[in-house]
Design a protein around this motif. Structure first.
Motif, PDB file in Angstrom:
ATOM      1  N   CYS A 109       0.690  -1.319   0.031  1.00  0.00           N
ATOM      2  CA  CYS A 109       0.113  -0.124   0.177  1.00  0.00           C
ATOM      3  C   CYS A 109       0.801   1.164  -0.098  1.00  0.00           C
ATOM      4  O   CYS A 109       2.169   1.339   0.099  1.00  0.00           O
ATOM      5  CB  CYS A 109      -0.672  -0.107   1.311  1.00  0.00           C
ATOM      6  SG  CYS A 109       0.343  -0.086   2.754  1.00  0.00           S
ATOM      7  N   ILE A 124      -6.038  -0.206  -1.745  1.00  0.00           N
ATOM      8  CA  ILE A 124      -5.782  -1.737  -1.949  1.00  0.00           C
ATOM      9  C   ILE A 124      -6.976  -2.676  -1.893  1.00  0.00           C
ATOM     10  O   ILE A 124      -6.894  -3.350  -2.660  1.00  0.00           O
ATOM     11  CB  ILE A 124      -4.773  -2.090  -0.765  1.00  0.00           C
ATOM     12  CG1 ILE A 124      -3.412  -1.594  -0.928  1.00  0.00           C
ATOM     13  CG2 ILE A 124      -4.579  -3.594  -0.657  1.00  0.00           C
ATOM     14  CD1 ILE A 124      -2.710  -1.749  -2.124  1.00  0.00           C
ATOM     15  N   THR A 140      -1.580  -4.673   3.750  1.00  0.00           N
ATOM     16  CA  THR A 140      -2.135  -4.995   2.250  1.00  0.00           C
ATOM     17  C   THR A 140      -2.695  -6.503   1.961  1.00  0.00           C
ATOM     18  O   THR A 140      -3.410  -6.442   1.170  1.00  0.00           O
ATOM     19  CB  THR A 140      -0.477  -4.576   1.679  1.00  0.00           C
ATOM     20  OG1 THR A 140      -0.083  -3.593   1.619  1.00  0.00           O
ATOM     21  CG2 THR A 140      -1.103  -4.902   0.120  1.00  0.00           C
TER      22      THR A 140
END
Length: 489
Positions: free
Chosen positions: A95, A142, A172
């Motif tokens: 991210c 994300i 993430t």
């Protein structure tokens, strides 16, 4: 490949389940395993599934000479479009995250005098509230990317995820899978992404500080800045304003070394005006991804996209030299090569860093043009993807369309191999490039399961194996018949 354990029932698709049997020279072991197979088969039969009996191939290891497993048919996901590819290997960057504003390395008379971004601008830089973790809005993007990929990614199933252990990689992974709405086997393995604890044999292969600096200098000479680089450098200087360090644009770019600690040692590192520009532009990129004001409101996102050229060129000088990617990128290169050699099916997603993508670019001789971003950019949430269909691998680069919103829409462009001048390459050449571009003893791969879940249709058994298999099948049939008769009494 991830396989069920020996003697453990797998998940059925609701219509059939396979029972695989391989030969063993030990009679007691054979009878015990046949009984286990019978139990699995009976369980499947009681659930109304069709029992599929097939020969298995023994593993090449001393501690396992027979394998029995109820191997399920692949479960399809109606919400995930079917893929025409057999396998996909994807390296994804995490991210948009926070950064530190005190990591500038621009030598003045041989010493690092001005080390903060505030020294190079007329206005101060605001700290990120999350430190170096995922920014809240960056994590939202994300998750949206995962949702986008659910409809447009065409991932071969099953999905397996290996991620670095840093909080930003864990976040993430969680948010991307949440958006994807797809279950996966996930593991966290730091050494695949960061060369942190090399063994003695790997340390002995380290080129040494002077050799790495020389190799990186030659790399920079062979890959000079693009024609528009100086113009963007001046534009950035005017945007930042004059700071304590004065006009820094005439410092050029040279290769120094940085010490990463023992036992890793040194690596080469580009310093000077190029590093100042790279740190400043990436800091603004993270501000943009995090939803904060960037460039003090003096620049639009479309302008920053172009300005990132100064970062992408510098980053390639850091992680693109041969000595760098062969030593520090060995684990990822060998991991990808192993997956191709094993002909692993499904998708392996590696949740790593921009450095992992850049080092694989170096090993494979790749380039991509992710407009409106500069060539070879590695922005947050981007992916370097390799799809295998038969003996051919197709490379592509996926990336967020923009950071102006949180929709997570992604674009993709071909990633071109220098050796083929296209985005396609044979699997054997792909594997060769990865092995040639890495030091074998420096590779640390994630743990592999011990059992073998699938048997290739092309594999056959010898006459002796067939005779042994016939005996086992007969014993299994007798057990099943006995159980059936007992239910009629």
């Amino acid at each position: 490949m991830y396989e069920p354990l020996v003697g453990q029932a797998g998940e059925s698709d609701g219509s059939s389940c396979d029972v695989a049997i391989t030969k063993t020279p030990k009679l007691k072991t054979a009878l015990r395993r046949v009984a286990a197979a019978a139990s699995l088969a009976i369980g499947c039969g009681l659930l109304g599934h069709t029992v599929m009996l097939r020969p298995g191939v023994g593993r090449q290891s001393a501690d396992a000479d027979l394998m029995l497993a109820a191997a399920p048919k692949s479960r399809s996901n109606s919400s995930m479009p079917a893929s025409d590819d057999e396998a996909s290997l994807i390296i994804m960057r995490h991210c948009a995250r926070g950064m530190l504003a005190g990591s500038v390395k621009a030598p003045v008379d041989g010493a690092y005098k001005y080390t903060k971004l505030d020294d190079y601008s007329s206005e101060s830089w605001k700290d990120f509230p999350e430190g170096e973790a995922c920014l809240s809005r960056g994590a939202d993007i994300i998750e949206a990317q995962g949702h986008f990929f659910k409809s447009h990614g065409n991932l071969p199933l099953p999905l397996r995820v290996t991620a670095d252990t840093y909080p930003r990689n864990r976040m993430t992974t969680d948010r991307f899978l949440k958006g994807l709405q797809l279950q996966s086997d996930s593991q966290f393995f730091h050494d695949l992404f960061i060369q942190s604890e090399p063994g003695v044999s790997c340390v002995l292969e380290h080129p040494g500080k002077e050799a790495m600096v020389k190799n990186a200098t030659e790399h920079m000479q062979a890959n000079p800045p693009p024609a528009e680089y100086q113009g963007y450098l001046q534009k950035l200087y005017k945007l930042l304003g004059n700071g304590t360090a004065g006009d820094w644009t005439d410092q050029g770019c040279s290769i120094d070394s940085i010490f990463l600690g023992l036992p890793v040692g040194y690596t080469s590192y580009p310093v000077g005006a190029c590093q100042i520009a790279a740190v400043a532009t990436e800091y603004m990129l993270m501000q943009w991804g995090g939803g904060f004001d960037f460039a003090w409101g003096h620049m639009e996102g479309s302008e920053l996209e172009k300005l990132l050229l100064v970062h992408s060129w510098w980053f390639y000088q850091w992680w693109g030299p041969v000595d760098v990617y062969k030593f520090f990128g060995a684990s990822m290169a060998r991991e990808l090569a192993a997956k191709v050699s094993e002909q692993t099916t499904g998708t392996n997603l590696y949740m790593g860093h921009d450095a992992n993508i850049m080092m694989i670019k170096g090993a494979l001789g790749l380039r991509w043009e992710p407009e409106p971003f500069p060539a070879n950019s590695t922005i947050p949430g981007c992916m370097l993807r390799f799809d295998r269909n038969g003996k051919v691998i197709t490379a592509s680069f996926w990336y967020p369309k923009t950071f102006s919103d949180t929709k997570g829409e992604m674009l993709s462009v071909p990633a071109i191999f220098a050796s083929t001048a296209s985005n396609k390459i044979s699997a054997s050449s792909f594997e060769h490039l990865l092995k040639h571009g890495s030091i074998e003893v420096c590779a640390t791969l994630p743990p592999r399961p011990k059992a073998k879940a699938e048997v290739k249709k092309t594999e056959t058994t010898s006459e002796e194996d067939q005779a042994g298999l016939a005996s086992l099948v007969g014993a299994l049939a007798f057990i099943l018949f006995s159980v059936w008769m007992s239910t009629r009494k």
